[in-house]
Design an enzyme around this catalytic site. Structure first.
Site, mmCIF file in Angstrom:
data_model
loop_
_atom_site.group_PDB
_atom_site.id
_atom_site.type_symbol
_atom_site.label_atom_id
_atom_site.label_comp_id
_atom_site.label_asym_id
_atom_site.label_seq_id
_atom_site.Cartn_x
_atom_site.Cartn_y
_atom_site.Cartn_z
ATOM 1 N N ASP A 97 0.892 -1.166 0.000
ATOM 2 C CA ASP A 97 0.000 0.000 0.000
ATOM 3 C C ASP A 97 0.924 1.209 0.000
ATOM 4 O O ASP A 97 1.549 1.514 1.018
ATOM 5 C CB ASP A 97 -0.896 -0.006 1.242
ATOM 6 C CG ASP A 97 -1.900 1.151 1.261
ATOM 7 O OD1 ASP A 97 -1.600 2.197 0.645
ATOM 8 O OD2 ASP A 97 -2.958 1.027 1.893
ATOM 9 N N HIS A 98 1.027 1.892 -1.153
ATOM 10 C CA HIS A 98 2.057 2.932 -1.267
ATOM 11 C C HIS A 98 1.832 4.086 -0.303
ATOM 12 O O HIS A 98 2.763 4.829 0.005
ATOM 13 C CB HIS A 98 2.170 3.438 -2.709
ATOM 14 C CG HIS A 98 1.007 4.242 -3.180
ATOM 15 N ND1 HIS A 98 -0.096 3.678 -3.782
ATOM 16 C CD2 HIS A 98 0.767 5.571 -3.146
ATOM 17 C CE1 HIS A 98 -0.952 4.621 -4.098
ATOM 18 N NE2 HIS A 98 -0.468 5.789 -3.721
ATOM 19 N N GLU B 96 -8.133 14.551 -5.259
ATOM 20 C CA GLU B 96 -7.379 14.591 -6.510
ATOM 21 C C GLU B 96 -8.050 15.551 -7.480
ATOM 22 O O GLU B 96 -9.281 15.656 -7.503
ATOM 23 C CB GLU B 96 -7.319 13.209 -7.160
ATOM 24 C CG GLU B 96 -6.591 12.149 -6.377
ATOM 25 C CD GLU B 96 -6.565 10.836 -7.157
ATOM 26 O OE1 GLU B 96 -5.771 10.732 -8.111
ATOM 27 O OE2 GLU B 96 -7.345 9.931 -6.823
ATOM 28 N N HIS C 163 -6.172 2.583 1.438
ATOM 29 C CA HIS C 163 -5.401 3.738 1.906
ATOM 30 C C HIS C 163 -6.038 4.435 3.109
ATOM 31 O O HIS C 163 -5.380 4.674 4.134
ATOM 32 C CB HIS C 163 -5.242 4.769 0.783
ATOM 33 C CG HIS C 163 -4.662 4.223 -0.476
ATOM 34 N ND1 HIS C 163 -3.663 3.276 -0.490
ATOM 35 C CD2 HIS C 163 -4.925 4.504 -1.780
ATOM 36 C CE1 HIS C 163 -3.345 2.995 -1.741
ATOM 37 N NE2 HIS C 163 -4.094 3.723 -2.539
#
Length: 498
Positions: free
Chosen positions: A178-179, A217, A241
């Site tokens: 999970d970045h 975003e 996230h």
């Protein structure tokens, strides 16, 4: 200098966007810093026929595009090999094993293998089964499997996928990436909480009124319309996230900073989530889909007009919700989360709002004092801002808001590693702390499935927010009925602290 890592990395999907934009530049940064030095190799695996020279040139191009011109690129790229591969054919895996064994012997890599699946998730289970059946997991060193989200489409599909993968790899060998957990300020949450005596005693329902997590975003779905139609914001962002950030903010102090103990505390948070079912979903969660609007003074189309999107799509591009954690520490404190595409600004922030003191001597009817806030800035800027009240200069007893800020835009910025760089290095070291355990995946899917079950059965009133705004009006009303409002993220920016 860090200890050099000795490993053979096989990247499935090596000609794809993720490998080019994130993995190759991140590996280069590790090489540049001396963390993987010379005893490593990478085999790129993909369907496209390429020579080693062509693949190495692609690697150099991606590094140059991300990081600019570098002097030792040829040396770095010489560690890369390529094999054209059919993920459904055992003969391809047998050829891959032969190449891997030759590279391992030639480079003295001690039999250490990392299999990185940077491709469509429907292939994860099949690849894992082939890796075992065709002998690639039979190594004298360690073997580790790195997989990207989404891990399943719901709890049942996640269970099925997990069972397939577990036939070839143990839970300790599976690294679900999970970045967000690689982002510097997400990793900083634990330090802010557990290394500061001014915060930890206040980190509970006696002193905190609410916590807000926003990830917005400005981009639309771009070329990902087909994927997004089957995912939506709920599955794409909230299930992984956003819920991981909630767990880090809400977890109890672990006994020690080990992978096992930190994961255990995160799982306890997921177990304490208040399950929302049936009609109650609409009291706790709001969905949205963007219409036409303006971003950076340019007209942008509505979601339903994007490529590969159904013109009557019921897919949400925005989610806002109230998450309640029913345990002793957090009972009664709402965790508000919102995430969406085509919003006013690109930003990921956490706002911890502290309760007002019972009797404020500096209260004035004509000017209400701001509450104390701790803001954790995750992206695009990184830092912390503490909002306090202090005496206004030149006045008698009037108070005004002041901000104490720490920012990574100055001295520390060059040392802030890209999320993937840190996570790749953690995987090489065998540190799974910032990767997702199966129990976390299962509990978060169980929570999200109850929401999607209701939304899948009812038609959304879409589009219900203009591109370039902060989402539908119902998201504001969600907080208003609790006596709160969303803090405007543009007014919470980190001050320049060079």
């Amino acid at each position: 200098m860090e200890q050099n890592m000795t490993t053979l990395i096989m990247i499935f999907g090596a000609t794809g966007d993720l490998a080019k934009r994130k993995l190759f530049p991140s590996l280069y940064r590790l090489f540049e810093r001396g963390r993987i030095a010379n005893r490593f190799a990478v085999i790129g695996v993909a369907r496209r026929p390429l020579s080693n020279d062509q693949f190495q040139q692609s690697v150099k191009d991606s590094v140059t595009s991300a990081l600019g011109a570098k002097q030792n690129l040829d040396q770095f790229a010489s560690h890369f090999y390529y094999q054209s591969h059919d993920v459904t054919d055992s003969n391809s895996y047998i050829a891959l094993k032969k190449l891997a064994d030759e590279i391992d012997t030639h480079n003295h890599l001690e039999g250490n293998r990392i299999f990185y699946l940077a491709m469509a998730p429907e292939f994860f289970g099949s690849i894992a089964l082939h890796l075992k059946a065709d002998g690639l997991t039979n190594v004298k060193g360690y073997k580790r499997l790195v997989i990207e989200k989404p891990f399943g489409h719901d709890l049942e599909s996640a269970k099925e996928l997990n069972e397939q993968i577990r036939t070839a790899f143990s839970e300790e060998e599976i690294y679900r990436i999970d970045h967000y957990l690689g982002k510097e300020m997400v990793r900083n949450i634990e330090v802010i909480r557990f290394a500061n005596a001014i915060f930890e005693p206040l980190w509970n329902n006696r002193y905190i009124s609410n916590i807000q997590i926003t990830s917005s975003e400005t981009l639309g779905v771009e070329e990902r319309g087909r994927y997004y139609e089957s995912s939506g914001a709920l599955r794409d962002m909230l299930q992984n996230h956003m819920m991981q950030i909630v767990a880090l903010l809400a977890m109890e102090p672990p006994i020690s900073l080990t992978t096992k103990e930190i994961r255990l505390e995160k799982v306890r948070v997921f177990r304490s989530l208040r399950t929302i079912k049936g009609e109650a979903v609409n009291d706790y969660f709001v969905r949205g889909q963007y219409g036409e609007g303006e971003i950076d003074q340019k007209k942008v189309p509505k979601y339903r007009d994007e490529p590969m999107v159904n013109n009557e799509s019921n897919t949400e591009t925005f989610v806002a919700g109230k998450v309640m954690i029913d345990n002793f520490r957090w009972a009664g404190v709402p965790f508000y989360i919102r995430t969406g595409k085509r919003m006013e600004t690109k930003s990921t922030k956490i706002v911890i709002q502290f309760k007002d003191i019972p009797m404020n001597l500096y209260y004035r009817p004509e000017k209400e004092l701001s509450p104390n806030l701790l803001v954790i800035h995750i992206q695009p800027e990184e830092g912390i801002t503490l909002h306090l009240n202090a005496k206004k200069a030149g006045s008698h007893l009037d108070a005004q808001e002041v901000k104490l800020s720490f920012s990574n835009t100055g001295t520390y910025a060059m040392n802030t590693p890209e999320g993937y760089e840190k996570l790749l290095f953690d995987c090489m070291r065998g540190d799974a702390t910032n990767f997702t355990h199966w129990d976390e995946v299962a509990y978060s899917w169980a929570f999200v499935d109850e929401i999607s079950k209701v939304w899948d059965q009812t038609k959304g009133d879409f589009p219900n927010y203009d591109a370039g705004t902060m989402g539908p009006k119902a998201a504001d009303e969600l907080l208003e009925k609790d006596g709160f409002f969303w803090w405007p993220i543009n007014n919470l920016d980190v001050d320049n602290c060079r």
